[in-house]
Design a protein around this motif. Structure first.
Motif, short mmCIF file in Angstrom:
data_model
loop_
_atom_site.label_atom_id
_atom_site.label_comp_id
_atom_site.label_asym_id
_atom_site.label_seq_id
_atom_site.Cartn_x
_atom_site.Cartn_y
_atom_site.Cartn_z
N TYR A 75 0.32 0.77 1.75
CA TYR A 75 -1.03 1.35 1.68
C TYR A 75 -1.00 2.59 0.79
N SER A 123 -3.74 5.26 -1.46
CA SER A 123 -5.13 5.61 -1.74
C SER A 123 -5.20 7.06 -2.19
N LYS A 124 -6.34 7.42 -2.74
CA LYS A 124 -6.53 8.83 -3.13
C LYS A 124 -6.50 9.71 -1.89
N PHE A 125 -7.09 9.21 -0.81
CA PHE A 125 -7.05 9.97 0.45
C PHE A 125 -5.61 10.30 0.81
N ARG A 126 -4.77 9.24 0.72
CA ARG A 126 -3.38 9.43 1.14
C ARG A 126 -2.69 10.45 0.23
N ASP A 138 -8.77 -1.00 4.11
CA ASP A 138 -8.88 0.46 4.17
C ASP A 138 -9.00 1.04 2.75
N THR A 139 -10.09 1.75 2.49
CA THR A 139 -10.42 2.31 1.16
C THR A 139 -10.28 1.27 0.04
N ASN A 140 -10.58 0.05 0.37
CA ASN A 140 -10.47 -1.09 -0.56
C ASN A 140 -9.08 -1.18 -1.20
N SER A 141 -8.08 -0.86 -0.40
CA SER A 141 -6.70 -0.82 -0.92
C SER A 141 -6.13 -2.23 -1.16
#
Ligand SMILES: Cc1cc2nc3c(=O)[nH]c(=O)nc-3n(C[C@H](O)[C@H](O)[C@H](O)COP(=O)(O)O)c2cc1C
Length: 219
Positions: free
Chosen positions: A118, A120-123, A46-49
């Protein structure tokens, strides 16, 4: 239907991989283990995490210690079940689940597959401010990618003539003990333990549900 040689080879690797629980004494070279991890790390995430880490346990004493801590927890759980009058369950736990959960005992190597949190910038920028999901959901998100990496590892091992058995038995019973023993940071989850080695006996192919039973098209 594609019939290219590459596809047929890949399909054969997928179909012929078995969960192996009996290994020869031949050790697995560390260079080979590195090669397997190289395949594992090219799984999607997920999002290259890349929410995965691996610990390769190759020492006999360490593997025996992991087996012992799994049995210890099993015995404790069986005693607790018996104390509650669940005698049949306690007996089954010891006699059936015990050997299943410790089927790695003669493997020369164990790959402990971890899931990292996890992030990410999204998170950071979207999901957490709007409280999109509970912490448990993010923990599971890390596990999903770690599972894909683990499958890459097992298919690569099979293609190299090695055998594996993915195992959650020791994790269900003794995750905390395993983390303490291996010095795993609290934020990491133990996803599964993969027994790894050269096969001494390969079990037969187990049946699978038919494609029609598990697939539904929506046109
Ligand atoms: C999430 C997961 C957990 C598993 N845990 C164990 C286990 O604790 N002990 C074991 O011997 N096999 C374990 N297995 C292996 C399964 O028993 C095996 O994959 C299944 O019976 C199908 O057989 P196959 O892998 O040879 O096709 C596990 C497999 C998965 C995917």
């Amino acid at each position: 239907m594609s019939n290219t040689e590459t596809y047929q080879q890949l399909k054969q690797i997928i179909h012929d991989r078995r969960s192996v629980r009996s290994f020869t004494e031949q050790p697995v070279d560390k260079a080979l283990i590195r090669e397997l991890i190289d395949c594992a790390r090219y799984a999607p995430s997920d999002t290259n995490s890349q929410t995965w880490e691996f610990i390769a346990v190759v020492g006999r004493q360490a593997i025996e210690a992991i087996e012992a801590m799994t049995w210890e927890q099993l015995n404790l759980r069986a005693a607790a079940a018996e104390a509650e009058g669940l005698n049949r369950e306690a007996r089954l736990l010891l006699k059936s689940f015990g050997p299943y959960a410790t089927a790695f005992s003669d493997a020369p190597a164990l790959i402990v597959c971890l899931a990292t949190p996890y992030t990410s910038k999204f998170r950071d920028k979207i999901f957490d401010p709007i409280q999109l999901a509970h912490e448990d959901v993010w923990r599971e998100e890390g596990i999903k990618s770690s599972c894909l990496a683990s499958q890459n590892l097992m298919l690569a091992a099979h293609a190299l003539g090695l055998a594996t058995c993915p195992m959650t038995g020791p994790v269900l019973l003794a995750e905390q003990q395993l983390k303490d023993y291996l010095g795993v940071e609290a934020s990491r989850q133990v996803n599964m333990v993969i027994a790894l080695g050269y096969p001494a006996a390969v079990p037969g192919k187990l049946p699978r549900k038919e494609v029609e039973e598990i697939l539904r098209f929506v046109d």
